[in-house]
Design a protein around this motif. Structure first.
Motif, short mmCIF file in Angstrom:
data_model
loop_
_atom_site.label_atom_id
_atom_site.label_comp_id
_atom_site.label_asym_id
_atom_site.label_seq_id
_atom_site.Cartn_x
_atom_site.Cartn_y
_atom_site.Cartn_z
N THR A 24 8.81 -2.96 -5.16
CA THR A 24 9.82 -2.22 -5.09
C THR A 24 9.83 -1.74 -5.75
N TYR A 25 9.67 0.34 -5.73
CA TYR A 25 10.25 0.84 -6.44
C TYR A 25 11.34 1.75 -6.10
N SER A 26 12.22 2.30 -7.03
CA SER A 26 13.17 3.48 -6.20
C SER A 26 13.23 4.90 -6.87
N ASN A 27 12.02 5.47 -7.17
CA ASN A 27 11.41 6.72 -7.96
C ASN A 27 10.21 7.09 -6.27
N SER A 28 10.69 8.01 -5.83
CA SER A 28 10.31 9.09 -4.78
C SER A 28 8.86 9.79 -4.84
N ALA A 29 8.80 10.04 -5.98
CA ALA A 29 8.09 10.81 -7.37
C ALA A 29 6.90 9.89 -7.57
N PHE A 30 6.89 9.30 -7.55
CA PHE A 30 5.40 8.26 -7.67
C PHE A 30 4.22 8.20 -6.39
N GLN A 31 3.16 8.51 -7.34
CA GLN A 31 2.52 9.29 -6.25
C GLN A 31 1.56 8.15 -6.29
N TYR A 32 1.01 7.79 -7.69
CA TYR A 32 0.42 6.49 -7.84
C TYR A 32 0.16 4.84 -8.11
N PHE A 33 -0.68 3.94 -7.33
CA PHE A 33 -0.08 2.91 -7.32
C PHE A 33 -1.19 1.87 -7.76
N MET A 34 -0.90 1.17 -9.03
CA MET A 34 -2.35 0.49 -9.61
C MET A 34 -1.89 -1.06 -9.52
N TRP A 35 -2.71 -2.06 -9.46
CA TRP A 35 -2.39 -3.38 -9.75
C TRP A 35 -3.66 -3.70 -10.75
N TYR A 36 -2.41 -4.61 -11.77
CA TYR A 36 -3.43 -4.76 -13.02
C TYR A 36 -2.44 -6.75 -12.74
N ARG A 37 -4.54 -7.28 -13.68
CA ARG A 37 -3.93 -8.13 -14.22
C ARG A 37 -3.86 -8.63 -15.57
N GLN A 38 -3.06 -9.65 -16.34
CA GLN A 38 -3.61 -9.82 -17.44
C GLN A 38 -3.20 -11.41 -17.61
N TYR A 39 -3.94 -12.00 -18.46
CA TYR A 39 -4.43 -13.08 -19.08
C TYR A 39 -3.47 -13.39 -20.14
N SER A 40 -2.98 -14.62 -20.42
CA SER A 40 -2.25 -14.59 -21.13
C SER A 40 -2.34 -13.80 -23.19
N ARG A 41 -2.00 -13.45 -23.42
CA ARG A 41 -2.40 -12.71 -25.37
C ARG A 41 -3.66 -11.69 -24.71
N LYS A 42 -3.67 -10.90 -23.82
CA LYS A 42 -4.96 -10.32 -23.08
C LYS A 42 -4.47 -8.88 -23.13
N GLY A 43 -5.13 -7.51 -23.13
CA GLY A 43 -4.44 -6.22 -22.29
C GLY A 43 -4.71 -6.42 -20.73
N PRO A 44 -4.05 -5.35 -19.89
CA PRO A 44 -3.71 -5.52 -18.23
C PRO A 44 -5.39 -5.44 -18.02
N GLU A 45 -6.13 -5.73 -16.89
CA GLU A 45 -7.20 -5.19 -16.77
C GLU A 45 -6.88 -4.74 -15.10
N LEU A 46 -7.64 -3.43 -14.86
CA LEU A 46 -7.64 -2.50 -13.47
C LEU A 46 -7.88 -3.76 -12.11
N LEU A 47 -7.18 -3.84 -11.25
CA LEU A 47 -7.82 -4.29 -10.14
C LEU A 47 -7.16 -3.68 -8.95
N MET A 48 -7.07 -2.59 -9.02
CA MET A 48 -6.63 -1.52 -7.72
C MET A 48 -5.72 -0.97 -7.44
N TYR A 49 -6.41 0.67 -7.26
CA TYR A 49 -5.46 1.82 -7.36
C TYR A 49 -5.48 2.44 -6.31
N THR A 50 -4.40 2.29 -6.14
CA THR A 50 -4.24 3.83 -4.76
C THR A 50 -3.35 5.20 -5.01
N TYR A 51 -3.94 6.17 -4.38
CA TYR A 51 -3.02 7.10 -4.17
C TYR A 51 -1.95 7.33 -2.75
N SER A 52 -0.87 7.84 -3.05
CA SER A 52 0.04 7.88 -1.93
C SER A 52 0.00 6.62 -0.92
N SER A 53 -0.01 7.06 -0.09
CA SER A 53 0.23 5.31 1.17
C SER A 53 -1.43 5.29 2.02
#
Lengths: 112, 118
Positions: A24-53
Motif C-alpha cells: 500500500t502507498y500514500s502518495n497519489s502521484a505515483f504512476q509507475y509500479f514495479m515488482w523486483y525480486r532480490q536474492y540475498s546479497r544480490k541486486g534487485p531483478e525486475l519482474l513486472m512493471y505496470t503503468y497506472s491502474s
C-alpha cells in the motif's frame, strides 16, 4: 506513515500454491509500479512493471494496480522453491526518470 | 539485454580512506543512473540521481561532499565514498534507466557492492 508499506514476512507457502504479495502507498502521484525480486546479497531483478491502474500478466506472474485504493499486488501461480526470495515493490511518479520508492520487501519461502 | 554491472562486488577498507564504486550499463545507454543504499533488513533508499554531463541530485540527508558522484559517460557512473567511517558500511546498489524506447519507464539494477569500513 511511511510512503510505501509492505509486510516483511516471512511468508511460507507449500510448493504449487498461489502466492499473493501486496503493498500500500500514500502518495497519489505515483504512476509507475514495479515488482523486483532480490536474492540475498544480490541486486534487485525486475519482474513486472505496470503503468497506472490495471492488470498485467507475464507467465506465472500477475501484477495488479488499484490506484483508487493505493494498493498493488503481485500474484505468483504454481509457486516453485526457486521462487523463494525477497520481493520488493517499488514505485515512482515519473517512471525511469525518477528515483524509486521501495517497500521493505516480503521474504517469501516456498516449501518443497 | 538491460545488464548493469558494478565493481567491485565487495570492498573492505580502513576508516578514513576513500572508496570508489563503478556502475556500468553494458548493453544500453543510460542518461540517468541512480545510487541506492540498503542496510540489513531494510529497504533500498535512494541516495542520488546522476545525469550524464551534469551534477548529481542528492536526496535529503545525503551529504554530497561525502558521496561524490561522477556520471562521465552514457554507460558509466561512479560513486566515491570519501573519508569512510564504520557507519557507512552498507550495500550500495546502482540502477540505470535506458535512453529512448519503451523501456525508459523503469530501471535496471546492478548486483550491488558491499562496503565494510573497519
Amino acid at each position: 506513515q511511511k510512503e510505501v508499506e509492505q509486510d516483511p514476512g516471512p511468508l511460507s507457502v507449500p510448493e504449487g500454491a498461489i502466492v499473493s504479495l501486496n503493498c500500500t502507498y500514500s502518495n497519489s502521484a505515483f504512476q509507475y509500479f514495479m515488482w523486483y525480486r532480490q536474492y540475498s546479497r544480490k541486486g534487485p531483478e525486475l519482474l513486472m512493471y505496470t503503468y497506472s491502474s490495471g492488470n498485467k500478466e507475464d507467465g506465472r506472474f500477475t501484477a495488479q494496480v488499484d490506484k483508487s485504493s493505493k494498493y498493488i499486488s503481485l500474484f505468483i501461480r504454481d509457486s516453485q522453491p526457486s521462487d523463494s526470495a525477497t520481493y520488493l515493490c517499488a514505485m515512482s511518479e515519473g517512471g525511469g526518470a525518477d528515483g524509486l520508492t521501495f517497500g521493505k520487501g516480503t521474504h517469501l519461502i516456498i516449501q518443497p | 539485454g538491460a545488464v548493469v554491472s558494478q565493481h567491485p562486488s565487495w570492498v573492505i577498507c580502513k576508516s578514513g580512506t576513500s572508496v570508489k564504486i563503478e556502475c556500468r550499463s553494458l548493453d544500453f545507454q543510460a542518461t540517468t543512473m541512480f545510487w541506492y543504499r540498503q542496510f540489513p533488513k531494510q529497504s533500498l533508499m535512494l541516495m542520488a540521481t546522476s545525469n550524464e554531463g551534469s551534477k548529481a541530485t542528492y536526496e535529503q540527508g545525503v551529504e554530497k561532499d561525502k558521496f561524490l558522484i561522477n556520471h562521465a559517460s552514457l554507460t558509466l557512473s561512479t560513486l566515491t565514498v570519501t573519508s569512510a567511517h564504520p557507519e557507512d558500511s552498507s550495500f550500495y546498489i546502482c540502477s540505470a534507466s535506458p535512453w529512448g524506447g519503451s523501456s525508459t519507464d523503469t530501471q535496471y539494477f546492478g548486483p550491488g557492492t558491499r562496503l565494510t569500513v573497519l
